[in-house]
Scaffold this motif. Structure first.
Motif, PDB file in Angstrom:
ATOM      1  N   UNK A   1       0.798  -1.214   0.000  1.00  0.00           N
ATOM      2  CA  UNK A   1       0.000   0.000   0.000  1.00  0.00           C
ATOM      3  C   UNK A   1       0.827   1.258   0.000  1.00  0.00           C
ATOM      4  N   UNK A   2       2.164   1.099   0.109  1.00  0.00           N
ATOM      5  CA  UNK A   2       3.024   2.282   0.160  1.00  0.00           C
ATOM      6  C   UNK A   2       4.198   2.153  -0.806  1.00  0.00           C
ATOM      7  N   UNK A   3       5.087   1.196  -0.540  1.00  0.00           N
ATOM      8  CA  UNK A   3       6.236   0.985  -1.440  1.00  0.00           C
ATOM      9  C   UNK A   3       5.751   0.607  -2.833  1.00  0.00           C
ATOM     10  N   UNK A   4       4.746  -0.244  -2.854  1.00  0.00           N
ATOM     11  CA  UNK A   4       4.128  -0.663  -4.121  1.00  0.00           C
ATOM     12  C   UNK A   4       2.618  -0.565  -3.951  1.00  0.00           C
ATOM     13  N   UNK A   5       1.920  -0.039  -4.936  1.00  0.00           N
ATOM     14  CA  UNK A   5       0.466   0.036  -4.897  1.00  0.00           C
ATOM     15  C   UNK A   5      -0.101  -1.198  -5.608  1.00  0.00           C
ATOM     16  N   UNK A   6      -0.731  -2.077  -4.838  1.00  0.00           N
ATOM     17  CA  UNK A   6      -1.267  -3.306  -5.415  1.00  0.00           C
ATOM     18  C   UNK A   6      -2.517  -2.998  -6.241  1.00  0.00           C
ATOM     19  N   UNK A   7      -2.527  -3.434  -7.494  1.00  0.00           N
ATOM     20  CA  UNK A   7      -3.663  -3.190  -8.387  1.00  0.00           C
ATOM     21  C   UNK A   7      -4.163  -4.462  -9.059  1.00  0.00           C
ATOM     22  N   UNK A   8      -3.913  -5.602  -8.435  1.00  0.00           N
ATOM     23  CA  UNK A   8      -4.376  -6.882  -8.960  1.00  0.00           C
ATOM     24  C   UNK A   8      -5.024  -7.697  -7.843  1.00  0.00           C
ATOM     25  N   UNK A   9      -6.043  -8.516  -8.126  1.00  0.00           N
ATOM     26  CA  UNK A   9      -6.669  -8.739  -9.444  1.00  0.00           C
ATOM     27  C   UNK A   9      -7.590  -7.610  -9.886  1.00  0.00           C
ATOM     28  N   UNK A  10      -7.987  -6.717  -8.944  1.00  0.00           N
ATOM     29  CA  UNK A  10      -8.787  -5.552  -9.304  1.00  0.00           C
ATOM     30  C   UNK A  10      -7.948  -4.297  -9.109  1.00  0.00           C
ATOM     31  N   UNK A  11      -8.366  -3.228  -9.767  1.00  0.00           N
ATOM     32  CA  UNK A  11      -7.695  -1.948  -9.618  1.00  0.00           C
ATOM     33  C   UNK A  11      -7.848  -1.442  -8.182  1.00  0.00           C
ATOM     34  N   UNK A  12      -6.802  -0.831  -7.645  1.00  0.00           N
ATOM     35  CA  UNK A  12      -6.784  -0.255  -6.297  1.00  0.00           C
ATOM     36  C   UNK A  12      -7.064  -1.300  -5.208  1.00  0.00           C
ATOM     37  N   UNK A  13      -6.454  -2.463  -5.358  1.00  0.00           N
ATOM     38  CA  UNK A  13      -6.596  -3.515  -4.351  1.00  0.00           C
ATOM     39  C   UNK A  13      -5.874  -3.174  -3.054  1.00  0.00           C
ATOM     40  N   UNK A  14      -5.061  -2.122  -3.060  1.00  0.00           N
ATOM     41  CA  UNK A  14      -4.356  -1.759  -1.822  1.00  0.00           C
ATOM     42  C   UNK A  14      -5.328  -1.279  -0.741  1.00  0.00           C
TER      43      UNK A  14
END
Length: 326
Positions: A209-222
């Protein structure tokens, strides 16, 4: 939950950090906290869902009407102010108040939270009815509905903007079931469970949620990744409030100003901060002065709102008394 107002105050401060904090030390910890401060919105959604779930009965149309007055009307008034202050073209104004901009721009739309929380208030009473009728089964049904909605928006409609709300739905479901979750987690283990959740949640936010913004499997999964930390933070706040008699007056004070503070900061905050920074040249001082100015302005607006409500109520009472005499 004894700490509702103070946890809302914390959420409001986190949102101000997310919008206005200017990193100055270069430390990774500072950047992580700054980038992860979006969880303030998740806390708001959680508290709203929890508050509704504690009601014995919700009269749907009366409830929606009250929310239109307390949420949508202020949203329209803020949009009117922004329309003149930022010199919008009128088509944008109508798209904003109709919610069209939200569905096109998501978190980039004007005061998107007002539109999102109003949509939640439209469906939340039905979710609470499902909980009362089906218990825990309804929770898993809600999660399945969230997954199907995510697939529909991603693969069928191709709309990425709405995930700023869709991926907040699970925290809303958890808010509805918070009392059951709290009793289950804290009945035997208590504080160790909370600490474990904070540690695990901190790592997830740091990594995805900070170093990398997780966007899988849906957009904005962070936003989903933040759930363990958010719930653990609320459990800790609740645990402390239940075991220690603390009057957290500053947080409770800010917790009363949340909508006013949000509206003012999104209209005037960025220009205000820019001017303060030009005058001071100090990043931390700029943030602190900006925050104080916005809180004071929000309090003045809050007092005006309270006074207006009292006057309207008094006028109605006077009119009623006259009609009964006649």
């Amino acid at each position: 939950m004894k700490c509702k107002k103070s946890i809302m105050g914390l959420a409001a401060l986190l949102i101000m950090i997310f919008h206005f904090y200017i990193p100055f030390s270069g430390l990774k910890a500072e950047l992580v906290i700054y980038r992860a401060a979006y969880i303030g919105v998740d806390i708001f959604f959680f508290v709203s869902a929890y508050s509704l779930a504690q009601r014995d009965r919700i009269e749907y149309w009366k409830f929606v009407g009250n929310r239109l007055l307390s949420i949508y009307i202020p949203f329209v008034l803020f949009a009117v102010v922004a329309n003149f202050y930022e010199k919008w073209k009128y088509p944008r104004f109508f798209k904003v108040i109709a919610g069209i901009e939200f569905f096109k721009r998501g978190g980039g739309s004007f005061l998107w939270f007002f539109v999102a929380i109003m949509l939640i208030y439209l469906i939340a009473p039905f979710l609470i009815k499902l909980k009362k009728r089906f218990g825990l089964k309804a929770f898993f049904g809600m999660l399945l509905g969230w997954l199907l909605l995510g697939v529909l928006c991603k693969d069928v409609l191709g709309n990425r903007a709405v995930f700023v709300l869709i991926n907040r739905l699970p925290i809303i479901f958890i808010g509805i079931y918070y009392e059951e979750i709290r009793k289950l987690l804290l009945k035997k283990s208590g504080l160790p469970v909370i600490i474990a959740g904070l540690i695990a949640g901190s790592y997830l936010i740091y990594r995805y949620g900070s170093i990398e913004r997780l966007n899988n499997p849906f957009f904005e999964m962070y936003y989903i990744i933040a759930i363990p930390f958010v719930i653990s933070l609320i459990l800790l706040w609740d645990y402390i409030s239940s075991h220690v008699s603390i009057r957290n007056l500053p947080m409770q004070f800010i917790g009363r100003l949340t909508l006013e503070l949000y509206g003012l900061q999104m209209i005037f905050g960025f220009k205000l901060e820019t001017r303060i920074y030009k005058a001071t040249g100090q990043k931390l001082i700029t943030f602190l002065i900006t925050a104080v100015c916005l809180i004071v302005a929000a309090y003045i607006l809050y007092l005006i709102k309270k006074l207006t409500v009292k006057l309207i109520k008094k006028v109605k009472e006077t009119s009623y008394e006259k009609s009964t005499i006649d």
